[in-house]
Design a protein around this motif. Structure first.
Motif, PDB file in Angstrom:
ATOM      1  N   THR A 257     -25.779  30.549  69.727  1.00 14.69           N
ATOM      2  CA  THR A 257     -25.601  29.092  69.720  1.00 14.69           C
ATOM      3  C   THR A 257     -26.813  28.405  70.343  1.00 14.69           C
ATOM      4  O   THR A 257     -27.344  27.425  69.801  1.00 14.69           O
ATOM      5  CB  THR A 257     -24.324  28.694  70.487  1.00 14.69           C
ATOM      6  N   LEU A 258     -27.259  28.923  71.482  1.00 11.49           N
ATOM      7  CA  LEU A 258     -28.443  28.364  72.141  1.00 11.49           C
ATOM      8  C   LEU A 258     -29.672  28.496  71.242  1.00 11.49           C
ATOM      9  O   LEU A 258     -30.481  27.564  71.126  1.00 11.49           O
ATOM     10  CB  LEU A 258     -28.687  29.061  73.478  1.00 11.49           C
ATOM     11  N   SER A 259     -29.812  29.660  70.601  1.00 14.76           N
ATOM     12  CA  SER A 259     -30.961  29.862  69.701  1.00 14.76           C
ATOM     13  C   SER A 259     -30.940  28.861  68.551  1.00 14.76           C
ATOM     14  O   SER A 259     -31.975  28.300  68.170  1.00 14.76           O
ATOM     15  CB  SER A 259     -30.954  31.287  69.144  1.00 14.76           C
ATOM     16  N   LEU A 260     -29.746  28.641  67.993  1.00 15.18           N
ATOM     17  CA  LEU A 260     -29.612  27.686  66.893  1.00 15.18           C
ATOM     18  C   LEU A 260     -30.022  26.283  67.341  1.00 15.18           C
ATOM     19  O   LEU A 260     -30.775  25.588  66.649  1.00 15.18           O
ATOM     20  CB  LEU A 260     -28.172  27.674  66.391  1.00 15.18           C
ATOM     21  N   LEU A 261     -29.545  25.867  68.513  1.00 13.59           N
ATOM     22  CA  LEU A 261     -29.871  24.539  69.038  1.00 13.59           C
ATOM     23  C   LEU A 261     -31.374  24.397  69.298  1.00 13.59           C
ATOM     24  O   LEU A 261     -31.972  23.359  69.018  1.00 13.59           O
ATOM     25  CB  LEU A 261     -29.081  24.265  70.321  1.00 13.59           C
ATOM     26  N   ILE A 262     -31.977  25.471  69.816  1.00 12.48           N
ATOM     27  CA  ILE A 262     -33.424  25.451  70.083  1.00 12.48           C
ATOM     28  C   ILE A 262     -34.208  25.332  68.770  1.00 12.48           C
ATOM     29  O   ILE A 262     -35.167  24.568  68.664  1.00 12.48           O
ATOM     30  CB  ILE A 262     -33.837  26.713  70.866  1.00 12.48           C
ATOM     31  N   GLY A 263     -33.778  26.115  67.771  1.00  4.45           N
ATOM     32  CA  GLY A 263     -34.464  26.062  66.481  1.00  4.45           C
ATOM     33  C   GLY A 263     -34.406  24.684  65.851  1.00  4.45           C
ATOM     34  O   GLY A 263     -35.407  24.183  65.330  1.00  4.45           O
ATOM     35  N   VAL A 264     -33.228  24.049  65.913  1.00  3.23           N
ATOM     36  CA  VAL A 264     -33.034  22.753  65.247  1.00  3.23           C
ATOM     37  C   VAL A 264     -33.644  21.610  66.047  1.00  3.23           C
ATOM     38  O   VAL A 264     -34.360  20.759  65.495  1.00  3.23           O
ATOM     39  CB  VAL A 264     -31.529  22.495  65.004  1.00  3.23           C
ATOM     40  N   PHE A 265     -33.363  21.564  67.355  1.00  2.92           N
ATOM     41  CA  PHE A 265     -33.722  20.381  68.139  1.00  2.92           C
ATOM     42  C   PHE A 265     -35.060  20.491  68.879  1.00  2.92           C
ATOM     43  O   PHE A 265     -35.688  19.475  69.158  1.00  2.92           O
ATOM     44  CB  PHE A 265     -32.608  20.055  69.139  1.00  2.92           C
ATOM     45  N   VAL A 266     -35.488  21.703  69.212  1.00  2.29           N
ATOM     46  CA  VAL A 266     -36.760  21.847  69.930  1.00  2.29           C
ATOM     47  C   VAL A 266     -37.908  22.067  68.949  1.00  2.29           C
ATOM     48  O   VAL A 266     -38.947  21.400  69.039  1.00  2.29           O
ATOM     49  CB  VAL A 266     -36.695  23.003  70.959  1.00  2.29           C
ATOM     50  N   TYR A 267     -37.710  22.984  67.999  1.00  5.18           N
ATOM     51  CA  TYR A 267     -38.800  23.304  67.077  1.00  5.18           C
ATOM     52  C   TYR A 267     -38.623  22.680  65.693  1.00  5.18           C
ATOM     53  O   TYR A 267     -39.407  22.962  64.778  1.00  5.18           O
ATOM     54  CB  TYR A 267     -38.967  24.827  66.990  1.00  5.18           C
ATOM     55  N   LYS A 268     -37.596  21.824  65.562  1.00  8.95           N
ATOM     56  CA  LYS A 268     -37.411  21.003  64.354  1.00  8.95           C
ATOM     57  C   LYS A 268     -37.373  21.822  63.067  1.00  8.95           C
ATOM     58  O   LYS A 268     -37.865  21.378  62.019  1.00  8.95           O
ATOM     59  CB  LYS A 268     -38.521  19.939  64.240  1.00  8.95           C
ATOM     60  N   GLU A 269     -36.786  23.009  63.129  1.00 10.75           N
ATOM     61  CA  GLU A 269     -36.620  23.780  61.896  1.00 10.75           C
ATOM     62  C   GLU A 269     -35.583  23.086  61.019  1.00 10.75           C
ATOM     63  O   GLU A 269     -34.563  22.593  61.510  1.00 10.75           O
ATOM     64  CB  GLU A 269     -36.161  25.212  62.213  1.00 10.75           C
ATOM     65  N   LYS A 270     -35.848  23.056  59.728  1.00 10.23           N
ATOM     66  CA  LYS A 270     -34.917  22.422  58.801  1.00 10.23           C
ATOM     67  C   LYS A 270     -33.758  23.361  58.491  1.00 10.23           C
ATOM     68  O   LYS A 270     -33.976  24.528  58.140  1.00 10.23           O
ATOM     69  CB  LYS A 270     -35.641  22.038  57.512  1.00 10.23           C
ATOM     70  N   ILE A 271     -32.545  22.850  58.640  1.00  8.58           N
ATOM     71  CA  ILE A 271     -31.361  23.653  58.329  1.00  8.58           C
ATOM     72  C   ILE A 271     -30.902  23.274  56.920  1.00  8.58           C
ATOM     73  O   ILE A 271     -30.398  22.185  56.684  1.00  8.58           O
ATOM     74  CB  ILE A 271     -30.260  23.473  59.394  1.00  8.58           C
ATOM     75  N   SER A 272     -31.127  24.163  55.975  1.00  5.32           N
ATOM     76  CA  SER A 272     -30.865  23.882  54.565  1.00  5.32           C
ATOM     77  C   SER A 272     -29.370  23.875  54.275  1.00  5.32           C
ATOM     78  O   SER A 272     -28.546  24.313  55.091  1.00  5.32           O
ATOM     79  CB  SER A 272     -31.550  24.940  53.698  1.00  5.32           C
ATOM     80  N   LEU A 273     -29.022  23.412  53.081  1.00  4.54           N
ATOM     81  CA  LEU A 273     -27.624  23.420  52.651  1.00  4.54           C
ATOM     82  C   LEU A 273     -27.075  24.841  52.636  1.00  4.54           C
ATOM     83  O   LEU A 273     -25.924  25.080  53.015  1.00  4.54           O
ATOM     84  CB  LEU A 273     -27.513  22.796  51.247  1.00  4.54           C
ATOM     85  N   ALA A 274     -27.908  25.798  52.212  1.00  4.11           N
ATOM     86  CA  ALA A 274     -27.467  27.199  52.168  1.00  4.11           C
ATOM     87  C   ALA A 274     -27.080  27.680  53.560  1.00  4.11           C
ATOM     88  O   ALA A 274     -26.057  28.354  53.738  1.00  4.11           O
ATOM     89  CB  ALA A 274     -28.583  28.079  51.598  1.00  4.11           C
ATOM     90  N   TYR A 275     -27.878  27.324  54.569  1.00  8.35           N
ATOM     91  CA  TYR A 275     -27.558  27.725  55.941  1.00  8.35           C
ATOM     92  C   TYR A 275     -26.300  27.018  56.445  1.00  8.35           C
ATOM     93  O   TYR A 275     -25.470  27.618  57.137  1.00  8.35           O
ATOM     94  CB  TYR A 275     -28.730  27.417  56.879  1.00  8.35           C
ATOM     95  N   ILE A 276     -26.150  25.733  56.110  1.00 10.92           N
ATOM     96  CA  ILE A 276     -24.969  24.990  56.558  1.00 10.92           C
ATOM     97  C   ILE A 276     -23.692  25.631  56.022  1.00 10.92           C
ATOM     98  O   ILE A 276     -22.721  25.847  56.758  1.00 10.92           O
ATOM     99  CB  ILE A 276     -25.068  23.512  56.117  1.00 10.92           C
ATOM    100  N   VAL A 277     -23.696  25.980  54.722  1.00 14.65           N
ATOM    101  CA  VAL A 277     -22.520  26.605  54.115  1.00 14.65           C
ATOM    102  C   VAL A 277     -22.279  27.989  54.725  1.00 14.65           C
ATOM    103  O   VAL A 277     -21.143  28.361  55.038  1.00 14.65           O
ATOM    104  CB  VAL A 277     -22.692  26.710  52.584  1.00 14.65           C
ATOM    105  N   SER A 278     -23.364  28.757  54.904  1.00 12.86           N
ATOM    106  CA  SER A 278     -23.236  30.090  55.505  1.00 12.86           C
ATOM    107  C   SER A 278     -22.644  30.019  56.907  1.00 12.86           C
ATOM    108  O   SER A 278     -21.706  30.752  57.241  1.00 12.86           O
ATOM    109  CB  SER A 278     -24.604  30.786  55.560  1.00 12.86           C
ATOM    110  N   PHE A 279     -23.205  29.138  57.733  1.00 11.75           N
ATOM    111  CA  PHE A 279     -22.694  28.992  59.092  1.00 11.75           C
ATOM    112  C   PHE A 279     -21.227  28.564  59.084  1.00 11.75           C
ATOM    113  O   PHE A 279     -20.435  29.043  59.904  1.00 11.75           O
ATOM    114  CB  PHE A 279     -23.533  27.969  59.872  1.00 11.75           C
ATOM    115  N   ALA A 280     -20.852  27.674  58.173  1.00 12.47           N
ATOM    116  CA  ALA A 280     -19.467  27.193  58.129  1.00 12.47           C
ATOM    117  C   ALA A 280     -18.496  28.351  57.889  1.00 12.47           C
ATOM    118  O   ALA A 280     -17.483  28.492  58.590  1.00 12.47           O
ATOM    119  CB  ALA A 280     -19.317  26.134  57.038  1.00 12.47           C
ATOM    120  N   PHE A 281     -18.797  29.192  56.904  1.00 10.28           N
ATOM    121  CA  PHE A 281     -17.916  30.320  56.610  1.00 10.28           C
ATOM    122  C   PHE A 281     -17.926  31.360  57.734  1.00 10.28           C
ATOM    123  O   PHE A 281     -16.876  31.896  58.118  1.00 10.28           O
ATOM    124  CB  PHE A 281     -18.317  30.977  55.283  1.00 10.28           C
ATOM    125  N   ILE A 282     -19.122  31.655  58.257  1.00 12.33           N
ATOM    126  CA  ILE A 282     -19.210  32.674  59.319  1.00 12.33           C
ATOM    127  C   ILE A 282     -18.536  32.184  60.591  1.00 12.33           C
ATOM    128  O   ILE A 282     -17.825  32.938  61.263  1.00 12.33           O
ATOM    129  CB  ILE A 282     -20.682  33.061  59.565  1.00 12.33           C
TER     130      ILE A 282
END
Length: 306
Positions: A257-282
């Motif tokens: 969870t911390l890694s995800l937050l760091i990737g999105v908010f600190v290093y501004k990695e784009k979270i694609s639709l594919a990742y959003i759907v994957s994360f939702a199911f997982i």
């Protein structure tokens, strides 16, 4: 009354140690980003070498060194720990490379998948039986991976390789009758000679970053890789010894969870639709998996108290 109070104190200390361990693992991308000028291979080799050096010191000062060395007489155990050492080294290498390649979100997905892969390994390798909720969790995770293929047109290879290597590492270590600290010391000790030779060859070919090229800060951070490897392990070992497995299982989600937050908010990695759907199911699978684990633990406690 006193033993109960002592047990409560131990549980509280165990929880803080577990939070510290998973917290350190969760924010580790911040550390690797500080030395992204160094190749992932050298960082991994430096991490192995300095981890061995620090673990050697810990084992020596704690008086556990002779006991650990005696374990090497067991050839089967030595081969098992060599295999697990190679696996975790590969896992480290891939994680470091992925973080510094701008794929922190992918690493987070991998470690969210790991608990569900652990369940599957239990079924395949140890003939464990899964409840219906646990099977549902596995199916949802599978749909999450499939969503990457359907939407993005490719497998989430980084996530799958990270989760698979980490899960197999756990399976091999489960087969080794040795504690976490002793086991990691032997793993790093077995790999240390190869690691040292490799670093010397990098230096000989003028490909070594350790030393003058990047200055004292990078050198200090490379040496510090041993510290950020061993200290969380010590915290985790204490926490695992004093916490219920269900509590430990809940705390483990803190790291990805911390890694995800760091990737999105600190290093501004784009979270694609594919990742959003994957994360939702997982995540849906993990909620069901956690609920099933808590329910099973509650039933077991009632049977023990009856």
């Amino acid at each position: 009354m006193r033993p109960h109070f002592q047990q409560s104190q131990d549980s509280a200390a165990g929880l803080w140690c577990a939070v510290a361990a998973y917290g350190c693992w969760g924010v580790m991308p911040l550390y690797w980003k500080q030395i992204e000028a160094v190749s992932a291979l050298e960082i991994m080799l430096q991490r192995l070498w300095w981890s061995f050096a620090l673990l050697f010191l810990v084992m020596l000062l704690s008086g556990r060194l002779p006991q650990a060395c005696r374990l090497l007489k067991d050839k089967r155990l030595t081969l098992t720990l060599l295999s697990s050492g190679v696996l975790i080294s590969g896992n480290w290498l891939l994680f470091i490379w992925a973080v510094n390649d701008g794929q922190i979100i992918a690493t987070s997905l991998g470690y969210f998948l790991a608990p569900i892969l652990n369940m599957l390994c239990g079924v395949v390798l140890f003939k464990d039986s899964l409840s219906r909720p646990q099977w549902l969790a596995v199916i949802l995770a599978g749909i999450g991976v499939g969503a990457q293929v359907a939407i993005a047109g490719q497998l989430p290879l980084v996530a799958l390789l990270l989760s698979t290597s980490f899960t197999l590492y756990g399976v091999i270590r489960k087969a080794a009758p040795v504690g976490a600290l002793d086991g990691m010391f032997i793993e790093t000790m077995l790999l240390a000679p190869v690691c040292l030779v490799w670093l010397v060859l990098l230096g000989y070919n003028q490909q070594l970053s350790f030393g003058a090229p990047h200055g004292w800060l990078v050198n200090a951070l490379l040496i510090g890789t041993g510290l950020i490897t061993v200290v969380p392990l010590l915290c985790f070992t204490y926490g695992a010894r004093h916490l219920r497995l269900t509590t430990l299982g809940l705390v483990q989600y803190m790291a990805p969870t911390l890694s995800l937050l760091i990737g999105v908010f600190v290093y501004k990695e784009k979270i694609s639709l594919a990742y959003i759907v994957s994360f939702a199911f997982i995540w849906g699978g993990l909620v069901i998996y956690t609920w099933a684990s808590l329910r099973a633990y509650g039933r077991m406690r009632k049977m023990m108290d009856a």
